[in-house]
Motif scaffolding. Structure first.
Motif: not given
Length: 128
Positions: A101-116
């Protein structure tokens, strides 16, 4: 590939992944800030100082983005309990994948985007 030679920094959509804000906890969700953490990637383990950065193996089973945490080394969380990180060459940089899963910024927090489905610009910059 599971390793990158040399230290590097990570930016998502132009924002730097910040060094851990050590508040005494052993597991802290990663965030962004003006200062950039310096990482190494060796054998699938993303490290910065005395911390690992990754997804915890124990996650909810939804397909929602998954939190990316700092894990204090030696805190009781074994490295095998953290999803491995891989680096895929992408032009002059790398794409980092947290268990695919690639990384994303969601509300200034780090997440991995499973659905891409939330494409983000990820920049890995080598530190000289």
């Amino acid at each position: 590939m599971s390793s990158i030679k040399g230290p590097f920094q990570i930016k998502i959509n132009g924002q730097a992944v910040a060094p851990v804000n050590d508040n005494g906890e052993d597991q802290i969700q990663a965030s962004f800030g003006p200062d950039a953490a310096v990482f190494t990637l060796t054998d699938g383990r993303l490290e910065s100082n005395c911390w690992y950065l990754g997804r915890y193996l124990v996650e909810d089973r939804s397909l929602l983005p998954k939190r990316v945490y700092w894990f204090r080394k030696g805190s009781g969380v074994e490295p095998d309990w953290i999803h491995s990180v891989s680096a895929e060459p992408s032009g002059t940089s790398y794409s980092l994948l947290f268990s695919g899963a690639p990384l994303i910024n969601e509300d200034n927090m780090l997440f991995a985007d499973l659905m891409k489905d939330q494409p983000a610009s990820v920049e890995v910059t080598m530190v000289v």
